[in-house]
Design a protein around this motif. Sequence first.
Motif, PDB file in Angstrom:
ATOM      1  N   LYS A  64      19.566   6.583 -16.150  1.00 58.72           N
ATOM      2  CA  LYS A  64      18.492   7.586 -16.134  1.00 58.72           C
ATOM      3  C   LYS A  64      18.452   8.357 -14.827  1.00 58.72           C
ATOM      4  N   GLY A  65      19.368   8.055 -13.907  1.00 54.47           N
ATOM      5  CA  GLY A  65      19.453   8.811 -12.668  1.00 54.47           C
ATOM      6  C   GLY A  65      18.509   8.374 -11.567  1.00 54.47           C
ATOM      7  N   TYR A  66      17.996   7.159 -11.665  1.00 55.43           N
ATOM      8  CA  TYR A  66      17.073   6.663 -10.646  1.00 55.43           C
ATOM      9  C   TYR A  66      17.824   6.160  -9.411  1.00 55.43           C
ATOM     10  N   ALA A  67      17.211   6.393  -8.256  1.00 52.89           N
ATOM     11  CA  ALA A  67      17.625   5.705  -7.027  1.00 52.89           C
ATOM     12  C   ALA A  67      16.865   4.388  -6.957  1.00 52.89           C
ATOM     13  N   PHE A  68      17.428   3.412  -6.246  1.00 49.63           N
ATOM     14  CA  PHE A  68      16.783   2.106  -6.066  1.00 49.63           C
ATOM     15  C   PHE A  68      16.368   1.961  -4.605  1.00 49.63           C
ATOM     16  N   ALA A  69      15.203   1.389  -4.382  1.00 51.80           N
ATOM     17  CA  ALA A  69      14.736   1.204  -3.006  1.00 51.80           C
ATOM     18  C   ALA A  69      13.796   0.008  -2.935  1.00 51.80           C
ATOM     19  N   SER A  70      13.641  -0.500  -1.718  1.00 57.77           N
ATOM     20  CA  SER A  70      12.630  -1.523  -1.444  1.00 57.77           C
ATOM     21  C   SER A  70      11.294  -0.838  -1.175  1.00 57.77           C
ATOM     22  N   LEU A  71      10.226  -1.523  -1.469  1.00 54.39           N
ATOM     23  CA  LEU A  71       8.914  -1.005  -1.102  1.00 54.39           C
ATOM     24  C   LEU A  71       8.738  -1.035   0.404  1.00 54.39           C
ATOM     25  N   THR A  72       8.066  -0.022   0.928  1.00 56.48           N
ATOM     26  CA  THR A  72       7.632   0.007   2.319  1.00 56.48           C
ATOM     27  C   THR A  72       6.204   0.542   2.338  1.00 56.48           C
ATOM     28  N   THR A  73       5.580   0.531   3.483  1.00 59.86           N
ATOM     29  CA  THR A  73       4.220   1.044   3.592  1.00 59.86           C
ATOM     30  C   THR A  73       4.174   2.557   3.471  1.00 59.86           C
ATOM     31  N   GLU A  74       5.341   3.225   3.351  1.00 62.33           N
ATOM     32  CA  GLU A  74       5.372   4.664   3.098  1.00 62.33           C
ATOM     33  C   GLU A  74       5.182   4.982   1.622  1.00 62.33           C
ATOM     34  N   VAL A  75       5.367   3.994   0.757  1.00 59.35           N
ATOM     35  CA  VAL A  75       5.316   4.217  -0.678  1.00 59.35           C
ATOM     36  C   VAL A  75       3.869   4.192  -1.158  1.00 59.35           C
ATOM     37  N   GLN A  76       3.476   5.234  -1.911  1.00 60.78           N
ATOM     38  CA  GLN A  76       2.124   5.287  -2.457  1.00 60.78           C
ATOM     39  C   GLN A  76       1.871   4.066  -3.341  1.00 60.78           C
TER      40      GLN A  76
END
Length: 464
Positions: free
Chosen positions: A251-263
Motif C-alpha cells: 500500500k506504499g506505507y513507510a514504517f517508523a517507530s513512535l516518537t514524541t513528535e507523532v500526534q
Amino acid sequence: MFNLFRAQLMKRVGVCMALILTFSWLSIPGPLAGAQAAAGESAADAHTTYNELKSGQRLWKDKQYKAPEQPTVYLTFDDGPSPLTAKVLDILKEEDVKATFFVLGEQVKSHPELVRRALEEGHAIGNHTYNHVYKELYSGAQTFWDQLQQTEDIIADAAGIRPRLIRAPGGTFGNFDAFYFYYLDQAGYEVYDWNIDSGDSARPGVPASEIIQTVKKGPFKNETVVLMHDGTGHDQSVKALPEVIRLFKEKGYAFASLTTEVQPIHFSSGKIKWSRSLTEVGHEQLLAEAGEHMRGLEAAGLTKTASAAGEEEGASLAIVPKGAGKAKDEPLLPLELRLGERQLQLDAEQYRMVHGLEEVPLRPLIEAMGGQIHWDGSERTAVVRYGGYAAEYDFSRHELRLRAGGSLTAVHLPQMELIDGTVYVPLQATLLSLGCRIADSSEENGHMLVRASMSGGFVVSPLY
C-alpha cells in the motif's frame, strides 16, 4: 514524599510541626507548591482545574507534532518482552522495519537483554505499566502512576533509558478519565492508543489468518498505529507478522517507530468501567509528582521536540535512542571536547558508547569546566560544586540531588553509572544541562571533536 505532603497540609490548617528528619539539612519545596508550580497555577486556579477535570474535561499542554511526508505505519507490540520478542525482532530486521515495543516491568526483569537488543536495532521502547492488572491500574490514578514509575526504574536499570511513550493496558477507552490524561501530560509523557487492532488478543490462540484478515479491514489512515502483541501465547501473531508487513508495503506505507513528535491517538472517553474517586488533596499530591518528573526532563534538556536533521541536538537523548552511533565492532575515536578556551581530551579507552551516546567520566569533565568534585566513600556519593550550585550523585540511594539558591530537586534513578570507581554520565545531556550550548561535533584528524560554549551557571542534569 508522603511525609512532606502531610506537612504541607498541616501548615495549611495551622498546625506547626517539623517532619523533615531524614532530609533536615535540605530545603525542599513542598508538594502543594510543586503542584502549583508545575501547572503555573495559583491556589484558586488549581481548584478550578480540579473541578474541570472532575467534570470530565480533558486539559492539555500546548504542543506541536510533525506529520510524516508519506503515509506511515507504526507497528506496536504490547505485553513483552518474552521469548517471542526475539522472533519478532528477527522478522523486523529481515524486513528492515522499525517498530515500538510497549513493555511490562515484570517482563523486563525477566528478559532485559531483549529490551537492549530492540534499542540497539533502532526500535522504540514504551512503558506498559508493571503487571497489566486492570483492577489495580484503574482503581485510581495514583496506582497507575506508581506502576509507571516502577517500570520506568526497571527499564532504566536494564537499558539506561526512561521512555516517555505510554500505552494503557486495554487502551484508554473506559479506563482513563481526565485526571489520568492530565497527570501524564503534565509529567511529559505521551499516551498512544491505536487505530487498527489486529485482534490477536480477542481470545486465546487467534489464528494468523484471522489476524491478517482483521488488519486488512483497516482503516488505512495517513498515520496508522497497529496494535499487536509479543507476549507469551502470541505465536500466531509472530506467524502473521510477515504478511502484515507485506500488506503495508504494497500500500506504499513507510514504517517508523513512535516518537514524541507523532500526534497521539486517544480514544474517546466512554463510560468509565471502574468505581473510583479522587479528592482535591490527592489531586495536589499527584500533580506534585508529575511536576517533579517534568522538572527532571526540563533540567536534562529533554522536553524539546526533536526536529529534522537534528536541529535541536540532544532533544530526545536517552528517551528513544535511534540506534545511531558507531557499530559494535567499529573502534571509538579519541574524543576532544572544546569548552570555550578550555579543553578535555579522552582516549578511546577513557569513555564509552552506550546506545549510540557517549558516556564520559564525570571528574575530568567537571574539572575541565573549572568546577570541583569530591567522592564521599562512606556515602558512595560524588559531590560536584560550581559557583553557588551543587549536585550530589548518590549511588547508595541511586539518586541525584540538585541544589541551587536554597532549593533542592531530587531525581530517583538518573542515568549514571559507577564502574571501577569512576562515575560515567552521558556527555551531550550533561553539557546541555550545564547550560552549555553545543555548537557542533565532527570527526577531524582522527578525533571526534565536540565544541560547546561555556555557561555562567551550573545545573547538573538528572540525565533521564
